[in-house]
Structure formats: structure tokens, C-alpha cells
Scaffold this motif. Structure first.
Motif, short mmCIF file in Angstrom:
data_model
loop_
_atom_site.label_atom_id
_atom_site.label_comp_id
_atom_site.label_asym_id
_atom_site.label_seq_id
_atom_site.Cartn_x
_atom_site.Cartn_y
_atom_site.Cartn_z
N ASN A 62 0.79 -1.23 0.00
CA ASN A 62 0.00 0.00 0.00
C ASN A 62 0.82 1.28 0.00
OD1 ASN A 62 -2.51 -1.38 0.07
ND2 ASN A 62 -2.17 -1.79 2.23
N ASP A 63 2.07 1.22 0.47
CA ASP A 63 2.86 2.44 0.61
C ASP A 63 3.92 2.63 -0.47
OD1 ASP A 63 1.44 3.07 2.92
OD2 ASP A 63 2.89 2.10 4.23
N TRP A 64 4.27 1.58 -1.21
CA TRP A 64 5.31 1.69 -2.23
C TRP A 64 4.71 1.66 -3.61
CZ3 TRP A 64 10.02 -1.83 -0.68
CH2 TRP A 64 10.52 -1.40 0.55
N LYS A 65 4.93 2.71 -4.37
CA LYS A 65 4.48 2.72 -5.75
C LYS A 65 5.29 1.76 -6.59
CE LYS A 65 3.58 5.85 -9.58
NZ LYS A 65 3.63 7.23 -10.04
#
Length: 119
Positions: free
Chosen positions: A110-113
Motif C-alpha cells: 500500500n505504501d510503495w508505488k
């Protein structure tokens, strides 16, 4: 990590690995290793499993500002996912403590593109 000693062979100094364990760099051995090699308590620690919990706790006990961060491997499609019931890389007790003590938890899915940049 194995114990080492300096030896001289053919007139040249060489490091020899001894058949003895110096320290286990996991769990409670992590703070021991950090202290042995940098001789101070860190102000920043990053971990990703229960094997890093004691290192994070030790860092949290440092005086002054400090940062404890857990990378939560939740993205099986782009990297690897392991969590509370994983056979390797288990993240259970450290995750509970991180939530309880408000350490930073980064969720890989969810936090790393981008996890790995394109080649």
C-alpha cells in the motif's frame, strides 16, 4: 558470524576464519553485533521480521530522538509476502510491538508505488 584471527602466511597477513561462532546476527544477537562494531546505540533502526525486534527495542531505548521502522512485506505479486504465519521471515510479535509503541510501519503493497524499478 564466525570468529576471525590475523595470521601470517608466506610473509603476508591474512584473516583466518575460526571454527567458532562469534555472534548470531538475529534476535538478541543483533544489538550485541551493533554494539561490537559501532560501539554505540543507534538512533535509527530498520527491520522486517521478528528477528529485528530486539534491535528495534534497543534503539527505542536510546536517549534523544530516534526512529524505528518496520517494512511489512505484504506484496506477493511484486516481491514477497510474509506475515504472522510465515515459515520464514515471520513478522508477528515485532508488528504488535510496533503498533503498540507507534513505531513507523511501512506496508510494501500500500505504501510503495515501485518495489523494483523496471530494467
Amino acid at each position: 558470524m564466525f570468529k576471525m584471527k590475523l595470521d601470517v602466511q608466506n610473509g603476508a597477513p591474512v584473516l583466518m576464519r575460526l571454527p567458532e561462532i562469534d555472534l548470531i546476527d538475529d534476535g538478541p544477537g543483533k544489538p550485541v553485533g551493533i554494539s561490537k562494531f559501532i560501539s554505540r546505540k543507534p538512533t535509527v533502526a530498520f527491520g522486517n521480521s521478528d528477528g529485528d525486534q530486539q534491535m528495534l527495542e534497543w534503539t527505542a531505548a536510546a536517549p534523544g530522538p530516534h526512529l524505528m521502522l518496520l517494512v511489512h512485506h505484504t506484496d506477493a505479486a511484486r516481491e514477497a509476502a510474509y506475515d504472522r504465519n510465515s515459515s520464514v521471515g515471520r513478522l508477528d510479535k515485532a508488528l504488535d510491538e510496533a503498533i503498540e509503541k507507534h513505531w513507523l510501519v511501512v506496508d510494501m503493497k500500500n505504501d510503495w508505488k515501485v518495489v523494483f524499478p523496471p530494467q
